[in-house]
Design a protein around this motif. Structure first.
Motif, PDB file in Angstrom:
ATOM      1  N   VAL A  72       0.839  -1.203   0.000  1.00 51.41           N
ATOM      2  CA  VAL A  72       0.000   0.000   0.000  1.00 51.41           C
ATOM      3  C   VAL A  72       0.874   1.254   0.000  1.00 51.41           C
ATOM      4  CG1 VAL A  72      -1.806   1.271   1.196  1.00 51.41           C
ATOM      5  CG2 VAL A  72      -1.779  -1.227   1.291  1.00 51.41           C
ATOM      6  N   PRO A  73       0.678   2.161  -0.954  1.00 51.49           N
ATOM      7  CA  PRO A  73       1.449   3.410  -0.978  1.00 51.49           C
ATOM      8  C   PRO A  73       1.238   4.226   0.304  1.00 51.49           C
ATOM      9  CG  PRO A  73       0.336   3.071  -3.081  1.00 51.49           C
ATOM     10  CD  PRO A  73      -0.211   2.044  -2.127  1.00 51.49           C
ATOM     11  N   ASP A  74       2.265   4.920   0.727  1.00 44.22           N
ATOM     12  CA  ASP A  74       2.216   5.645   1.994  1.00 44.22           C
ATOM     13  C   ASP A  74       1.053   6.630   2.081  1.00 44.22           C
ATOM     14  OD1 ASP A  74       4.435   4.311   2.875  1.00 44.22           O
ATOM     15  OD2 ASP A  74       5.854   5.920   2.417  1.00 44.22           O
ATOM     16  N   VAL A  75       0.809   7.367   1.002  1.00 44.57           N
ATOM     17  CA  VAL A  75      -0.231   8.397   1.054  1.00 44.57           C
ATOM     18  C   VAL A  75      -1.602   7.784   1.313  1.00 44.57           C
ATOM     19  CG1 VAL A  75      -0.653   8.418  -1.452  1.00 44.57           C
ATOM     20  CG2 VAL A  75      -1.172  10.454  -0.094  1.00 44.57           C
ATOM     21  N   TRP A  76      -1.819   6.571   0.824  1.00 39.52           N
ATOM     22  CA  TRP A  76      -3.100   5.897   1.060  1.00 39.52           C
ATOM     23  C   TRP A  76      -3.214   5.457   2.516  1.00 39.52           C
ATOM     24  CZ3 TRP A  76      -7.190   5.145  -2.345  1.00 39.52           C
ATOM     25  CH2 TRP A  76      -6.976   5.595  -3.649  1.00 39.52           C
ATOM     26  N   LEU A  77      -2.112   5.002   3.110  1.00 40.30           N
ATOM     27  CA  LEU A  77      -2.136   4.633   4.525  1.00 40.30           C
ATOM     28  C   LEU A  77      -2.450   5.849   5.387  1.00 40.30           C
ATOM     29  CD1 LEU A  77       0.983   2.288   4.876  1.00 40.30           C
ATOM     30  CD2 LEU A  77      -1.421   1.608   4.900  1.00 40.30           C
ATOM     31  N   GLU A  78      -1.931   6.986   4.993  1.00 43.86           N
ATOM     32  CA  GLU A  78      -2.072   8.204   5.787  1.00 43.86           C
ATOM     33  C   GLU A  78      -3.460   8.821   5.670  1.00 43.86           C
ATOM     34  OE1 GLU A  78       1.039  10.516   4.124  1.00 43.86           O
ATOM     35  OE2 GLU A  78       2.644   9.299   5.029  1.00 43.86           O
ATOM     36  N   PHE A  85      -8.637  -5.853   4.519  1.00 46.49           N
ATOM     37  CA  PHE A  85      -7.456  -6.644   4.226  1.00 46.49           C
ATOM     38  C   PHE A  85      -7.820  -8.133   4.213  1.00 46.49           C
ATOM     39  CE2 PHE A  85      -5.516  -2.993   6.820  1.00 46.49           C
ATOM     40  CZ  PHE A  85      -5.503  -2.153   5.710  1.00 46.49           C
ATOM     41  N   VAL A  86      -7.833  -8.715   3.034  1.00 49.37           N
ATOM     42  CA  VAL A  86      -8.222 -10.113   2.850  1.00 49.37           C
ATOM     43  C   VAL A  86      -6.967 -10.991   2.891  1.00 49.37           C
ATOM     44  CG1 VAL A  86      -9.379 -11.762   1.339  1.00 49.37           C
ATOM     45  CG2 VAL A  86     -10.156  -9.373   1.404  1.00 49.37           C
ATOM     46  N   SER A  87      -7.002 -12.017   3.732  1.00 54.13           N
ATOM     47  CA  SER A  87      -5.862 -12.934   3.879  1.00 54.13           C
ATOM     48  C   SER A  87      -4.580 -12.172   4.186  1.00 54.13           C
ATOM     49  CB  SER A  87      -5.673 -13.777   2.608  1.00 54.13           C
ATOM     50  OG  SER A  87      -6.822 -14.545   2.335  1.00 54.13           O
ATOM     51  N   GLY A  88      -4.713 -11.123   4.967  1.00 50.42           N
ATOM     52  CA  GLY A  88      -3.562 -10.274   5.272  1.00 50.42           C
ATOM     53  C   GLY A  88      -2.737 -10.797   6.437  1.00 50.42           C
ATOM     54  N   PHE A  89      -1.548 -10.214   6.590  1.00 52.47           N
ATOM     55  CA  PHE A  89      -0.662 -10.636   7.669  1.00 52.47           C
ATOM     56  C   PHE A  89       0.356  -9.542   7.967  1.00 52.47           C
ATOM     57  CE2 PHE A  89       0.797 -12.222   3.573  1.00 52.47           C
ATOM     58  CZ  PHE A  89       2.096 -11.765   3.509  1.00 52.47           C
ATOM     59  N   ASP A  90       0.831  -9.540   9.210  1.00 54.91           N
ATOM     60  CA  ASP A  90       1.966  -8.697   9.592  1.00 54.91           C
ATOM     61  C   ASP A  90       3.235  -9.400   9.133  1.00 54.91           C
ATOM     62  OD1 ASP A  90       3.955  -7.226  10.808  1.00 54.91           O
ATOM     63  OD2 ASP A  90       3.492  -7.891  12.844  1.00 54.91           O
ATOM     64  N   THR A  91       3.487 -10.570   9.699  1.00 52.99           N
ATOM     65  CA  THR A  91       4.591 -11.424   9.250  1.00 52.99           C
ATOM     66  C   THR A  91       3.993 -12.712   8.695  1.00 52.99           C
ATOM     67  OG1 THR A  91       4.818 -12.357  11.474  1.00 52.99           O
ATOM     68  CG2 THR A  91       6.226 -10.486  10.907  1.00 52.99           C
ATOM     69  N   LEU A 159       3.216  -1.306  11.569  1.00 51.95           N
ATOM     70  CA  LEU A 159       1.917  -1.324  12.235  1.00 51.95           C
ATOM     71  C   LEU A 159       1.500   0.054  12.741  1.00 51.95           C
ATOM     72  CD1 LEU A 159       2.385  -4.674  14.143  1.00 51.95           C
ATOM     73  CD2 LEU A 159       0.719  -4.243  12.334  1.00 51.95           C
ATOM     74  N   GLY A 160       2.481   0.906  13.024  1.00 48.35           N
ATOM     75  CA  GLY A 160       2.158   2.248  13.459  1.00 48.35           C
ATOM     76  C   GLY A 160       1.424   3.027  12.389  1.00 48.35           C
ATOM     77  N   ARG A 161       1.815   2.822  11.137  1.00 44.31           N
ATOM     78  CA  ARG A 161       1.175   3.540  10.032  1.00 44.31           C
ATOM     79  C   ARG A 161      -0.145   2.878   9.644  1.00 44.31           C
ATOM     80  NH1 ARG A 161       5.247   5.902   5.652  1.00 44.31           N
ATOM     81  NH2 ARG A 161       3.633   7.479   5.709  1.00 44.31           N
ATOM     82  N   VAL A 162      -0.133   1.561   9.548  1.00 39.51           N
ATOM     83  CA  VAL A 162      -1.375   0.860   9.206  1.00 39.51           C
ATOM     84  C   VAL A 162      -2.442   1.121  10.263  1.00 39.51           C
ATOM     85  CG1 VAL A 162      -2.426  -1.401   8.826  1.00 39.51           C
ATOM     86  CG2 VAL A 162      -0.149  -0.929   7.913  1.00 39.51           C
ATOM     87  N   GLY A 163      -2.032   1.140  11.517  1.00 40.98           N
ATOM     88  CA  GLY A 163      -2.968   1.312  12.609  1.00 40.98           C
ATOM     89  C   GLY A 163      -3.636   2.671  12.671  1.00 40.98           C
ATOM     90  N   LYS A 164      -3.129   3.630  11.904  1.00 40.44           N
ATOM     91  CA  LYS A 164      -3.740   4.961  11.880  1.00 40.44           C
ATOM     92  C   LYS A 164      -4.982   5.019  10.994  1.00 40.44           C
ATOM     93  CE  LYS A 164       0.480   7.526  12.982  1.00 40.44           C
ATOM     94  NZ  LYS A 164       1.484   8.509  12.500  1.00 40.44           N
TER      95      LYS A 164
END
Length: 227
Positions: A72-78, A85-91, A159-164
């Motif tokens: 995901v591009p940064d600007v979209w996260l922000e 998020f389908v079938s997503g994961f951190d690690t 996770l800090g950025r995704v969590g926003k």
């Protein structure tokens, strides 16, 4: 008051060894509800990364599949209002020792096959996503596939950025043999405000096999309704 969904925008980001065509079952289901913006990593052609909408009227969201969450591009996260998020994961690698060893063996075999025959490996992987039948592409960027495969074994989310992102929905199938359900449960623990939706009898090809269910969830979110 429900929002007008036709003024909303939705960025679709496919996962590893896929292209924007992965989302085709959802096109006709979602087109009346939102302006669909397609990201393409460029495994089988030129990469495409849409700009964030210059005039934001309705809701703006992100729909990812698997490794797509890491693209995901940064600007979209922000600036996005929500993420699905389908079938997503951190690690990618599970914490459980037995499951972790299994995933490591799979990645090792995939890396070996990718070096020998990228097209054969992609065809095999696509079958695990419910994409049956013969497959070939005149363009196949093996080096990019290999680099991203290596990222699966070592990379974690910011996770800090995704969590926003104010509203997050995690969607996972009980029969996913590529990304274990425990990865979604782990992500839910790290993102406490996220909602986890578990679909029975769905595997890694959930957006293909359960397009109707996914579209219903997305339409409710686009309209500002609690799902």
């Amino acid at each position: 008051m429900p929002l007008h969904p036709s003024e909303s925008s939705l960025l679709l980001i496919h996962g590893w060894a896929q292209s924007l065509a992965f989302w085709s079952p959802l096109f006709h289901l979602l087109t009346p509800s939102a302006d669909l913006m397609h990201f393409d990593r460029g495994y089988f052609g030129s990469p495409v990364s849409p700009f964030f909408p210059s005039e934001k009227k309705g809701r703006v969201g992100i729909l990812t599949h698997s490794f797509g969450l890491h693209l995901v591009p940064d600007v979209w996260l922000e600036r996005a209002d929500f993420g699905v998020f389908v079938s997503g994961f951190d690690t990618f690698l599970p914490q459980d020792a037995k499951k972790r060893r299994r995933s490591e063996r799979i990645l090792h075999r995939m890396d070996k096959k990718l070096r020998e025959s990228p097209q054969e490996l992609v065809a095999l992987f696509r079958s695990l996503c419910g994409q049956e039948g013969p497959w070939s592409s005149p363009v196949c960027h093996g080096e990019l596939l290999q680099r991203d495969l290596a990222r699966l074994a070592s990379e974690g989310l910011d996770l800090g950025r995704v969590g926003k992102i104010p509203e997050i929905h995690l969607v996972h199938g009980t029969l996913d043999r590529v990304v274990d359900l425990s990865r979604a449960e782990d992500l839910k623990e790290k993102l406490p405000h996220a909602r986890l939706h578990v679909l029975e009898n769905a595997d890694h090809g959930l957006p293909l096999t359960h397009a109707q269910e996914l579209a219903r969830l997305l339409k409710g979110i686009l309209e500002g309704r609690s799902a």
